[in-house]
Scaffold this active site. Sequence first.
Site, PDB file in Angstrom:
ATOM      1  N   CYS A   1      39.494  49.482  32.551  1.00 33.82           N
ATOM      2  CA  CYS A   1      40.850  49.460  33.111  1.00 33.82           C
ATOM      3  C   CYS A   1      41.708  50.599  32.580  1.00 33.82           C
ATOM      4  O   CYS A   1      42.521  51.152  33.294  1.00 33.82           O
ATOM      5  CB  CYS A   1      41.519  48.128  32.851  1.00 33.82           C
ATOM      6  SG  CYS A   1      41.542  47.698  31.107  1.00 33.82           S
TER       7      CYS A   1
ATOM      8  N   GLU B   1      47.230  41.139  33.847  1.00 35.10           N
ATOM      9  CA  GLU B   1      46.747  42.432  33.324  1.00 35.10           C
ATOM     10  C   GLU B   1      46.018  43.099  34.481  1.00 35.10           C
ATOM     11  O   GLU B   1      44.935  42.657  34.856  1.00 35.10           O
ATOM     12  CB  GLU B   1      45.753  42.220  32.172  1.00 35.10           C
ATOM     13  CG  GLU B   1      46.314  41.573  30.949  1.00 35.10           C
ATOM     14  CD  GLU B   1      47.255  42.474  30.188  1.00 35.10           C
ATOM     15  OE1 GLU B   1      47.309  43.690  30.480  1.00 35.10           O
ATOM     16  OE2 GLU B   1      47.965  41.960  29.319  1.00 35.10           O
TER      17      GLU B   1
ATOM     18  N   LYS C   1      37.582  30.815  34.864  1.00 35.81           N
ATOM     19  CA  LYS C   1      36.889  31.175  36.118  1.00 35.81           C
ATOM     20  C   LYS C   1      36.455  32.631  35.944  1.00 35.81           C
ATOM     21  O   LYS C   1      37.243  33.548  36.124  1.00 35.81           O
ATOM     22  CB  LYS C   1      37.866  31.040  37.292  1.00 35.81           C
ATOM     23  CG  LYS C   1      37.231  30.671  38.618  1.00 35.81           C
ATOM     24  CD  LYS C   1      36.115  31.584  39.066  1.00 35.81           C
ATOM     25  CE  LYS C   1      36.617  32.844  39.743  1.00 35.81           C
ATOM     26  NZ  LYS C   1      35.540  33.809  40.032  1.00 35.81           N
TER      27      LYS C   1
ATOM     28  N   GLU D   1      43.418  53.292  42.165  1.00 36.21           N
ATOM     29  CA  GLU D   1      42.387  53.119  41.144  1.00 36.21           C
ATOM     30  C   GLU D   1      41.008  53.054  41.801  1.00 36.21           C
ATOM     31  O   GLU D   1      40.812  52.299  42.747  1.00 36.21           O
ATOM     32  CB  GLU D   1      42.662  51.801  40.405  1.00 36.21           C
ATOM     33  CG  GLU D   1      41.681  51.537  39.304  1.00 36.21           C
ATOM     34  CD  GLU D   1      41.916  50.183  38.641  1.00 36.21           C
ATOM     35  OE1 GLU D   1      42.177  49.206  39.365  1.00 36.21           O
ATOM     36  OE2 GLU D   1      41.838  50.127  37.418  1.00 36.21           O
TER      37      GLU D   1
HETATM   38  P1  NAD Z   1      39.352  41.195  41.090  1.00 36.23           P
HETATM   39  O1  NAD Z   1      40.834  41.126  41.076  1.00 36.23           O
HETATM   40  O2  NAD Z   1      38.653  41.368  42.367  1.00 36.23           O
HETATM   41  O3  NAD Z   1      38.739  39.871  40.447  1.00 36.23           O
HETATM   42  C1  NAD Z   1      39.161  39.410  39.179  1.00 36.23           C
HETATM   43  C2  NAD Z   1      38.918  37.914  39.097  1.00 36.23           C
HETATM   44  O4  NAD Z   1      39.754  37.271  40.048  1.00 36.23           O
HETATM   45  C3  NAD Z   1      37.495  37.485  39.408  1.00 36.23           C
HETATM   46  O5  NAD Z   1      37.126  36.422  38.564  1.00 36.23           O
HETATM   47  C4  NAD Z   1      37.600  36.990  40.831  1.00 36.23           C
HETATM   48  O6  NAD Z   1      36.628  36.032  41.165  1.00 36.23           O
HETATM   49  C5  NAD Z   1      38.986  36.374  40.826  1.00 36.23           C
HETATM   50  N1  NAD Z   1      39.592  36.252  42.161  1.00 36.23           N
HETATM   51  C6  NAD Z   1      39.328  36.976  43.289  1.00 36.23           C
HETATM   52  N2  NAD Z   1      40.088  36.520  44.320  1.00 36.23           N
HETATM   53  C7  NAD Z   1      40.845  35.508  43.831  1.00 36.23           C
HETATM   54  C8  NAD Z   1      41.826  34.654  44.404  1.00 36.23           C
HETATM   55  N3  NAD Z   1      42.167  34.739  45.681  1.00 36.23           N
HETATM   56  N4  NAD Z   1      42.412  33.732  43.602  1.00 36.23           N
HETATM   57  C9  NAD Z   1      42.092  33.641  42.289  1.00 36.23           C
HETATM   58  N5  NAD Z   1      41.152  34.397  41.705  1.00 36.23           N
HETATM   59  C10 NAD Z   1      40.533  35.329  42.461  1.00 36.23           C
HETATM   60  O7  NAD Z   1      38.970  42.334  40.035  1.00 36.23           O
HETATM   61  P2  NAD Z   1      37.528  42.857  39.638  1.00 36.23           P
HETATM   62  O8  NAD Z   1      36.978  43.634  40.774  1.00 36.23           O
HETATM   63  O9  NAD Z   1      36.719  41.737  39.080  1.00 36.23           O
HETATM   64  O10 NAD Z   1      37.907  43.821  38.425  1.00 36.23           O
HETATM   65  C11 NAD Z   1      38.419  45.079  38.608  1.00 36.23           C
HETATM   66  C12 NAD Z   1      39.914  45.104  38.435  1.00 36.23           C
HETATM   67  O11 NAD Z   1      40.290  44.549  37.177  1.00 36.23           O
HETATM   68  C13 NAD Z   1      40.462  46.509  38.413  1.00 36.23           C
HETATM   69  O12 NAD Z   1      41.646  46.591  39.154  1.00 36.23           O
HETATM   70  C14 NAD Z   1      40.737  46.752  36.934  1.00 36.23           C
HETATM   71  O13 NAD Z   1      41.672  47.743  36.642  1.00 36.23           O
HETATM   72  C15 NAD Z   1      41.184  45.425  36.495  1.00 36.23           C
HETATM   73  N6  NAD Z   1      41.066  45.307  35.035  1.00 36.23           N
HETATM   74  C16 NAD Z   1      42.203  45.319  34.285  1.00 36.23           C
HETATM   75  C17 NAD Z   1      42.115  45.237  32.899  1.00 36.23           C
HETATM   76  C18 NAD Z   1      43.363  45.199  32.026  1.00 36.23           C
HETATM   77  O14 NAD Z   1      43.278  44.833  30.861  1.00 36.23           O
HETATM   78  N7  NAD Z   1      44.518  45.550  32.511  1.00 36.23           N
HETATM   79  C19 NAD Z   1      40.863  45.135  32.296  1.00 36.23           C
HETATM   80  C20 NAD Z   1      39.723  45.148  33.098  1.00 36.23           C
HETATM   81  C21 NAD Z   1      39.845  45.220  34.474  1.00 36.23           C
END
Ligand code: NAD
Length: 494
Positions: A299, A264, A188, A398
Amino acid sequence: MQQDQIDRLRADPIAPVGLFIAGRSEPSASGRVVDVISPINGKKLTTIADGAAADIDRSVVAARSVFESGTWSRATPAHRKKVLLKLADLVEKHAAELAVLGVRDNGTEIGMAYKAEPLSAAGTIRYYAEATDKVYGEIAPTPENVLGLIHREPLGVIGVIVPWNFPMMIGAWKIAPALAAGNSVVVKPSEIASLTLLRLAALATEAGLPDGVLNVVTGKGSVAGEALGLHMDVDAIAFTGSGGVGRRLLEYSARSNLKRVYLELGGKSPNIVFADAPDLRQAAKVSANGMFRNSGQVCVAGSRLLVQSPIYDRFMDELLAVTGKLKVGDPLDLGSDVGAVSSAEQLGKNLNFVAKAEEEGARRLAGGTRIREETGGYYMAPTVFENITTEMKLAREEVFGPVLGVMRFDTEEEAVKLANSTVYGLAAAVWTSSVSTAHRMVRAINAGVVHVNTYGGADITVPLGGFKQSGFGRDKSLHALDKYTDLKTAWIAL
Ligand code: NAD
């Protein structure tokens, strides 16, 4: 990549894209679609299918059925290796097309996207392909009348949920080890950046991956993502994204089938410059790049800069000089150092952080505003604040945008205390000429990776992941295979 090649590719219209289930592109059961808006100019690029619970269910049924058939899960390791190596070759062959497609979708500057997305994904797929016939089970040190064998088996159906900043790179970190171990996968992607992962799945079919082994269901996180998290026949979820969604996934697991959940999450990573840093100019350059490339949507970005007092003014002059020279521009222009912020919503969040930092008394030294508004796209000037205290929102939360907070410190002890004064523990860096200081800091800092005299760039051979609220479970390296395999004991009387 050449500019004329990029310009040709960017002009290609993108047809509406369906879900990818059992080797075919299909509409969602509801027939609904979601508009894909390009952050380059704020215009509609195409549509993706708005997947929901029925579509997730269809893809999990396909994934389970092929898993049970054994065509992939029980294929010889040599065969799995061959198919995955072919996929890596295809990703490389289509690297330019994939990179431009991804940039049109999420706005990362093309120079970075080309390396970090298709090329890195191809490298990751190749790494785990090679591991398929090199990772062994174990024989236990049993008494002579018994043989204890420890087998590694695939888990079954893995749900992969990824964010929008580097969908192919992060997707490959999960998809490749899961497939190498023999699992089936349902991905997804983020609704903000789904296009490259859909293309990857089609290339996997071309490489010979059996239908149903890799499926991609696009749609909203709160609908399709939730359905995947709650599904009773998904064995594990490998997630990268925000802490808020990570918490929900743990709840979904508790409310459904106790599936494993690997998280992550975000970071607020300290980048610590000691007065004896070997080369201040180089440290400033790498620090600015480590913070502002991809508009800070990284991230591991070193978003808390800690500078020791004796060199504070000199270092800040260097940092501001490098930051001022970063060219924020069209991400498909090879001359741009920094591209677009991924969405209007994220740009709004970034600007709110700026307003709050000012309200709390931080001093703005650079940026802080939306720029290039006339393009219709979402661009923000690299932003630097000093006089940050640990209570301020900018020090605690963040941003996931180009906003850097700077603090001053005197002693090593104070640096450690400031560095660890966060709920996160994803990454850190230490700049020093002293081997002893470097090793003491590596031990003292609570983070999954501590860079020394550099920032970022750790390759596929080493694990990546967080301490504390940055999550658990590790992507990359051979350790990642543990997440997608189970241990089974055979205890044999001889
Ligand atoms: P997000 O958590 O909003 O979304 C991530 C994914 O989760 C998307 O595919 C989204 O559609 C899905 N999602 C959203 N709500 C959901 C739910 N209720 N149930 C299941 N899935 C759901 O994050 P984002 O805005 O896409 O990305 C930014 C975040 O990702 C930041 O916090 C960043 O630090 C983190 N990040 C971490 C790493 C790492 O390796 N640790 C790498 C890149 C990004």
